[in-house]
Design a protein around this motif. Structure first.
Motif, PDB file in Angstrom:
ATOM      1  N   GLU A 221      -0.443 -11.367  -6.828  1.00  0.00           N
ATOM      2  CA  GLU A 221      -1.681 -11.458  -6.102  1.00  0.00           C
ATOM      3  C   GLU A 221      -1.625 -11.395  -4.646  1.00  0.00           C
ATOM      4  O   GLU A 221      -1.545 -12.393  -4.163  1.00  0.00           O
ATOM      5  CB  GLU A 221      -2.424 -12.542  -6.738  1.00  0.00           C
ATOM      6  CG  GLU A 221      -2.745 -12.641  -8.100  1.00  0.00           C
ATOM      7  CD  GLU A 221      -3.646 -11.621  -8.694  1.00  0.00           C
ATOM      8  OE1 GLU A 221      -4.634 -11.273  -8.063  1.00  0.00           O
ATOM      9  OE2 GLU A 221      -3.611 -11.592  -9.941  1.00  0.00           O
ATOM     10  N   MET A 222      -1.413  -9.767  -4.235  1.00  0.00           N
ATOM     11  CA  MET A 222      -0.934  -9.739  -2.793  1.00  0.00           C
ATOM     12  C   MET A 222      -1.909 -10.279  -1.643  1.00  0.00           C
ATOM     13  O   MET A 222      -1.918 -10.705  -0.843  1.00  0.00           O
ATOM     14  CB  MET A 222      -0.864  -8.380  -2.422  1.00  0.00           C
ATOM     15  CG  MET A 222       0.582  -7.866  -3.210  1.00  0.00           C
ATOM     16  SD  MET A 222       2.019  -8.710  -2.928  1.00  0.00           S
ATOM     17  CE  MET A 222       2.316  -9.767  -4.346  1.00  0.00           C
ATOM     18  N   ARG A 259       8.120  -2.378   3.360  1.00  0.00           N
ATOM     19  CA  ARG A 259       7.002  -1.388   3.536  1.00  0.00           C
ATOM     20  C   ARG A 259       6.728  -0.477   2.286  1.00  0.00           C
ATOM     21  O   ARG A 259       5.737  -0.137   2.191  1.00  0.00           O
ATOM     22  CB  ARG A 259       7.272  -0.445   4.751  1.00  0.00           C
ATOM     23  CG  ARG A 259       7.322  -1.257   6.161  1.00  0.00           C
ATOM     24  CD  ARG A 259       7.349  -0.255   7.329  1.00  0.00           C
ATOM     25  NE  ARG A 259       8.578   0.515   7.469  1.00  0.00           N
ATOM     26  CZ  ARG A 259       9.688   0.206   8.171  1.00  0.00           C
ATOM     27  NH1 ARG A 259       9.832  -1.307   8.733  1.00  0.00           N
ATOM     28  NH2 ARG A 259      10.763   0.749   8.200  1.00  0.00           N
ATOM     29  N   GLN A 260       7.940   0.028   1.739  1.00  0.00           N
ATOM     30  CA  GLN A 260       7.755   0.743   0.400  1.00  0.00           C
ATOM     31  C   GLN A 260       6.948   0.020  -0.689  1.00  0.00           C
ATOM     32  O   GLN A 260       5.971   0.432  -1.150  1.00  0.00           O
ATOM     33  CB  GLN A 260       9.119   1.294  -0.027  1.00  0.00           C
ATOM     34  CG  GLN A 260       8.893   2.086  -1.173  1.00  0.00           C
ATOM     35  CD  GLN A 260      10.549   2.201  -1.680  1.00  0.00           C
ATOM     36  OE1 GLN A 260      11.234   1.296  -1.970  1.00  0.00           O
ATOM     37  NE2 GLN A 260      10.876   3.500  -2.215  1.00  0.00           N
ATOM     38  N   PHE A 261       7.143  -1.064  -0.786  1.00  0.00           N
ATOM     39  CA  PHE A 261       6.796  -1.992  -1.766  1.00  0.00           C
ATOM     40  C   PHE A 261       5.370  -2.222  -1.547  1.00  0.00           C
ATOM     41  O   PHE A 261       4.373  -2.141  -2.290  1.00  0.00           O
ATOM     42  CB  PHE A 261       7.692  -3.377  -1.763  1.00  0.00           C
ATOM     43  CG  PHE A 261       6.646  -4.660  -2.610  1.00  0.00           C
ATOM     44  CD1 PHE A 261       7.137  -4.286  -4.142  1.00  0.00           C
ATOM     45  CD2 PHE A 261       6.060  -5.431  -2.097  1.00  0.00           C
ATOM     46  CE1 PHE A 261       6.288  -5.314  -4.887  1.00  0.00           C
ATOM     47  CE2 PHE A 261       5.178  -6.240  -2.901  1.00  0.00           C
ATOM     48  CZ  PHE A 261       5.461  -6.277  -4.393  1.00  0.00           C
ATOM     49  N   LEU A 262       4.803  -2.615  -0.431  1.00  0.00           N
ATOM     50  CA  LEU A 262       3.465  -2.878  -0.065  1.00  0.00           C
ATOM     51  C   LEU A 262       2.680  -1.497   0.059  1.00  0.00           C
ATOM     52  O   LEU A 262       1.373  -1.754  -0.508  1.00  0.00           O
ATOM     53  CB  LEU A 262       3.384  -3.485   1.635  1.00  0.00           C
ATOM     54  CG  LEU A 262       4.078  -4.776   1.526  1.00  0.00           C
ATOM     55  CD1 LEU A 262       4.166  -5.343   3.201  1.00  0.00           C
ATOM     56  CD2 LEU A 262       3.353  -5.934   0.675  1.00  0.00           C
ATOM     57  N   GLU A 267      -1.406   1.581  -2.778  1.00  0.00           N
ATOM     58  CA  GLU A 267      -2.099   2.732  -3.510  1.00  0.00           C
ATOM     59  C   GLU A 267      -2.437   2.113  -4.637  1.00  0.00           C
ATOM     60  O   GLU A 267      -3.491   2.930  -5.494  1.00  0.00           O
ATOM     61  CB  GLU A 267      -0.742   3.642  -3.511  1.00  0.00           C
ATOM     62  CG  GLU A 267      -0.291   4.387  -2.417  1.00  0.00           C
ATOM     63  CD  GLU A 267       0.998   5.017  -2.278  1.00  0.00           C
ATOM     64  OE1 GLU A 267       1.498   4.850  -3.354  1.00  0.00           O
ATOM     65  OE2 GLU A 267       1.128   5.661  -1.406  1.00  0.00           O
ATOM     66  N   ALA A 268      -1.899   1.218  -5.099  1.00  0.00           N
ATOM     67  CA  ALA A 268      -2.673   0.755  -6.810  1.00  0.00           C
ATOM     68  C   ALA A 268      -3.817  -0.221  -6.573  1.00  0.00           C
ATOM     69  O   ALA A 268      -4.159  -0.538  -7.601  1.00  0.00           O
ATOM     70  CB  ALA A 268      -1.364  -0.102  -7.300  1.00  0.00           C
ATOM     71  N   GLY A 269      -4.031  -0.513  -5.229  1.00  0.00           N
ATOM     72  CA  GLY A 269      -5.288  -1.179  -5.045  1.00  0.00           C
ATOM     73  C   GLY A 269      -5.294  -2.655  -5.103  1.00  0.00           C
ATOM     74  O   GLY A 269      -6.212  -3.276  -5.481  1.00  0.00           O
TER      75      GLY A 269
END
Length: 271
Positions: A221-222, A259-262, A267-269
């Motif tokens: 849960e970012m 940065r790639q992970f975030l 993008e996945a919302g």
């Protein structure tokens, strides 16, 4: 603290008697963990400090080592190298009493792990009575108070299969708090919940933070991690690749992999 139904909640209990706030509650030094006769490295020289009354969020893709880190911190997994300290005491010393250590650490897993044949009250009071030596009457008084505070005051006599997933997870949190832990470890506690039930569990964690409970949580849960954490650690391949405040890690990550992970999470919302 307040629950989903607005019930006022008092403090869940601060540090155990004799615990000082001078240094970190939890410290990992160069912790290494392997599986399969050392062929698979799950944690690579992990360093971590968790200050009193703070929340540390562990983020990263599945398989990055988040859950293993928590299991090592609670001595559910044996490390291969390095050291882990709880309030300055090396708990990975072979001479350390693992049961005594676990009595000071509460753990909540993504699976509720409630005993289906026992009532909610008995699930919560089992460890205080059997492990901590608390008298039944006192243990039940504590448990009922916790249930009241978590919005489950009328559920003491219910069995787990009569509760929703969110209610079961709140019972699991109450069970972890019943031992008045110094440290609370939360392992993907919303992963098994329907989306509409996630909020009620996250409210409990948010309220525990306001009370000053020291917590380490592994989460996907970012948005919640960005809101509640004091420290965010991004794990990748068993390495703490980046750490900092939520503003630093989420707002200005230094590492390309972070940065790639975030970006993928965004993008996945989910951020």
């Amino acid at each position: 603290m307040s629950t989903t139904d607005g019930t006022a909640v008092a403090s869940a209990g601060g540090p155990a008697a004799g615990d000082g706030d001078g240094g970190p509650v939890l410290r990992l030094e160069a912790v290494r963990k392997t599986y399969g006769r050392g062929r698979t490295v799950v944690l690579r020289d992990v360093d971590l400090e968790v200050a009193p009354h703070t929340v540390t969020a562990l983020i990263g893709a599945s398989g990055s080592g988040k859950s293993t880190l928590l299991r090592c911190a609670n001595l559910l997994e044996e490390i291969d190298d390095g050291a882990i300290f709880l309030d300055g005491e090396e708990i990975t010393d072979p001479r350390a009493d693992a049961d005594a250590v676990r009595r000071r650490i509460g753990v909540v897993f993504q699976a509720y792990n409630l005993f289906p044949h026992m009532s909610v009250l008995d699930n919560i009071t089992l460890a205080p009575r059997r492990v901590h030596g608390v008298a039944r009457a006192e243990a039940e008084e504590r448990a009922r108070a916790l249930l009241d505070r978590l919005g489950l005051g009328g559920r003491a006599g219910e069995y787990p299969d009569r509760l929703s997933g969110g209610q079961q997870q709140r019972v699991a949190i109450a069970r972890a708090l019943a031992g008045r832990p110094r440290l609370l470890l939360l392992d993907e506690i919303t992963a098994a919940l329907d989306p509409e039930l996630v909020g009620e569990v996250l409210r409990v964690v948010r309220d525990l933070k306001e009370e000053g409970m020291t917590m380490v949580l592994a989460t996907h849960e970012m948005g919640f991690a960005r809101e509640v954490a004091d420290q965010v650690c991004f794990l990748d391949g068993g390495v703490v690749l980046e750490r900092g405040t939520p503003a630093e890690v989420f707002g200005a990550p230094r590492q390309a992999r972070t940065r790639q992970f975030l970006q993928r999470i965004t993008e996945a919302g989910r951020l």
